[in-house]
Motif scaffolding. Structure first.
Motif, PDB file in Angstrom:
ATOM      1  N   GLY A  93       0.815  -0.675   0.134  1.00  0.00           N
ATOM      2  CA  GLY A  93       0.157  -0.290   0.527  1.00  0.00           C
ATOM      3  C   GLY A  93       0.627   1.241  -0.145  1.00  0.00           C
ATOM      4  N   ALA A  94       2.063   1.023  -0.049  1.00  0.00           N
ATOM      5  CA  ALA A  94       2.698   1.968   0.034  1.00  0.00           C
ATOM      6  C   ALA A  94       3.142   2.836  -1.359  1.00  0.00           C
ATOM      7  N   GLY A  95       3.121   4.176  -1.391  1.00  0.00           N
ATOM      8  CA  GLY A  95       3.832   4.907  -2.618  1.00  0.00           C
ATOM      9  C   GLY A  95       5.502   5.171  -2.440  1.00  0.00           C
ATOM     10  N   PHE A  96       5.440   5.329  -1.678  1.00  0.00           N
ATOM     11  CA  PHE A  96       6.584   6.081  -1.295  1.00  0.00           C
ATOM     12  C   PHE A  96       7.218   6.010   0.481  1.00  0.00           C
ATOM     13  N   VAL A  97       8.608   5.288   0.628  1.00  0.00           N
ATOM     14  CA  VAL A  97       8.597   5.177   1.929  1.00  0.00           C
ATOM     15  C   VAL A  97      10.173   5.741   2.549  1.00  0.00           C
ATOM     16  N   ASN A 101      17.885   2.804   9.874  1.00  0.00           N
ATOM     17  CA  ASN A 101      18.691   1.649  10.572  1.00  0.00           C
ATOM     18  C   ASN A 101      17.859   1.432  11.143  1.00  0.00           C
ATOM     19  N   THR A 102      16.854   1.861  11.889  1.00  0.00           N
ATOM     20  CA  THR A 102      15.368   0.919  12.577  1.00  0.00           C
ATOM     21  C   THR A 102      14.183   0.959  12.492  1.00  0.00           C
ATOM     22  N   LYS A 103      13.542   1.472  11.131  1.00  0.00           N
ATOM     23  CA  LYS A 103      12.421   1.648  11.273  1.00  0.00           C
ATOM     24  C   LYS A 103      12.034   1.980   9.600  1.00  0.00           C
ATOM     25  N   THR A 104      11.265   1.320   9.020  1.00  0.00           N
ATOM     26  CA  THR A 104      10.778   1.355   7.738  1.00  0.00           C
ATOM     27  C   THR A 104       9.252   3.134   7.826  1.00  0.00           C
ATOM     28  N   THR A 105       9.067   4.016   7.279  1.00  0.00           N
ATOM     29  CA  THR A 105       7.916   4.599   7.514  1.00  0.00           C
ATOM     30  C   THR A 105       7.153   4.880   6.564  1.00  0.00           C
ATOM     31  N   VAL A 106       5.946   5.262   5.792  1.00  0.00           N
ATOM     32  CA  VAL A 106       4.644   4.963   4.660  1.00  0.00           C
ATOM     33  C   VAL A 106       5.191   6.684   4.984  1.00  0.00           C
ATOM     34  N   VAL A 107       5.805   6.875   4.016  1.00  0.00           N
ATOM     35  CA  VAL A 107       5.425   9.129   3.245  1.00  0.00           C
ATOM     36  C   VAL A 107       4.382   9.278   2.857  1.00  0.00           C
TER      37      VAL A 107
END
Length: 279
Positions: A93-97, A101-107
Motif C-alpha cells: 500500500g505504500a507508494g513512498f517510504v 537503520n531502525t524502521k521503515t515509515t510510510v510517507v
C-alpha cells in the motif's frame, strides 16, 4: 462382450479435452486480472476524473520500478524509495517510504493519489502517510513528486527536500523523465512529403526497370535503361511541342504581291503590229 461404440468414444475424448481446458482458461483469466490490477488501476485518485487519469497514464513507462535516493542529515541517514502505483520497497500500500537503520515509515500511499500536469511536467501527490511523531501537529505525511521532461533519459535519480517550516509539512521529490515529454511533431511540410514520395517512386522505377531489362530481357549497355526509346525521343518531342505552341512565325510563305500606286498609271503607247501581216 459388446463392441465399444466409436461415436461415444469420440464424444468422451472431446469432453475430456474440454474439461482439461477449463483450468487453463481460469488461470489465464486470473493472470489477466492480476496484470490489470498491477497497472495504473492500483492508483486510486482522491477525486476520480478523466483529466487526472489521463495525466497519470502519461507515467505508464515508469510502472513496476523502484526509485531511491539517500539523504544524509548530520549523523542520520535516510533512504527514500518511490514506486508508481506499486508497493515501494515491498511495503504493501505504500507508494513512498522512508527508511533508516531502525524502521521503515510510510510517507505516502498510492490509494490516495492526485495528479496534475502540463505540457512538459507532471506533479504526483501521495497523501495519507504515517503521522509525524513530535512536529507538524502530528499530521499525516505527504509526498509530492515533480517529474519534468528530459528526452535524454528514461528516468533520472531522485532529489529530495523536506518542508517543515510552513504550516503544511510535506516531502518534495524531483526527477526527470522522457515519459512526460510531448510527442515530437513532424517538421516536414506537405510539399516535402510529396517530394520524398515522388523521389522514392522514381528510384523504384529506375532500379526495378534496370533489373528487369538486365535480368529478364537480357539487355546490355544503354538499353538497360527502362523505356530507353521513349526517353531518347522525349527531348525532340518536347522541342516540337514548344515550337508548335510558343512560336508565332507563320510556317507558309505569303503570296507575293505588288503595291498599288495612288497616282494614275500612264498609258503605254499602243504597239501596232499591222506591218507583220502579209500583204
Amino acid at each position: 462382450m459388446q463392441p465399444r461404440d466409436p461415436m461415444k468414444a469420440r464424444r468422451g475424448l472431446g469432453g475430456g479435452r474440454v474439461l482439461s481446458l477449463v483450468p487453463l482458461l481460469v488461470l489465464l483469466l486470473v493472470l489477466c486480472g492480476c496484470s490489470a490490477e498491477d497497472g495504473m488501476d492500483k492508483c486510486k485518485l482522491t477525486a476520480e476524473s478523466a483529466s487526472e487519469r489521463s495525466v497519470l497514464n502519461r507515467l505508464t513507462p515508469l510502472l513496476h520500478r523502484n526509485f531511491s535516493v539517500v539523504q544524509k542529515e548530520e549523523k542520520e541517514s535516510y533512504t527514500y524509495v518511490f514506486q508508481l502505483c506499486g508497493d515501494a520497497d515491498g511495503v504493501a500500500g505504500a507508494g513512498f517510504v522512508q527508511k533508516d537503520n531502525t524502521k521503515t515509515t510510510v510517507v505516502g500511499r498510492y490509494n490516495s493519489t492526485k495528479a496534475i500536469g502540463g505540457s512538459v511536467w507532471v506533479l504526483l501527490t501521495y497523501d495519507n502517510g504515517e503521522k509525524y511523531d513530535n512536529h507538524c501537529d502530528m499530521a499525516n505525511r505527504k509526498a509530492f513528486v515533480m517529474i519534468t521532461c528530459d528526452r535524454t533519459t528514461d528516468a533520472s535519480t531522485l532529489t529530495v527536500a523536506e518542508e517543515r517550516e510552513r504550516k503544511e509539512c510535506f516531502y518534495l521529490f524531483e526527477m526527470t523523465s522522457s515519459a512526460v515529454c510531448p510527442p515530437l511533431e513532424s517538421k516536414l511540410s506537405a510539399g516535402s512529403i510529396l517530394l520524398i514520395v515522388g523521389l522514392c517512386l522514381v528510384a523504384a522505377y529506375l532500379i526495378g526497370g534496370f533489373l528487369y531489362q538486365r535480368l529478364i530481357v537480357g539487355a546490355k549497355g544503354m538499353d538497360q535503361i527502362p523505356n530507353y526509346a521513349f526517353w531518347v525521343e522525349i527531348g525532340n518531342l518536347s522541342a516540337d511541342g514548344c515550337d508548335f505552341v510558343c512560336r508565332s512565325k507563320n510556317r507558309e510563305e505569303p503570296n507575293a504581291y505588288r503595291g498599288v500606286s495612288s497616282e494614275p498609271a500612264e498609258e503605254e503607247p499602243e504597239e501596232r503590229d499591222d506591218h507583220l501581216l502579209p500583204m
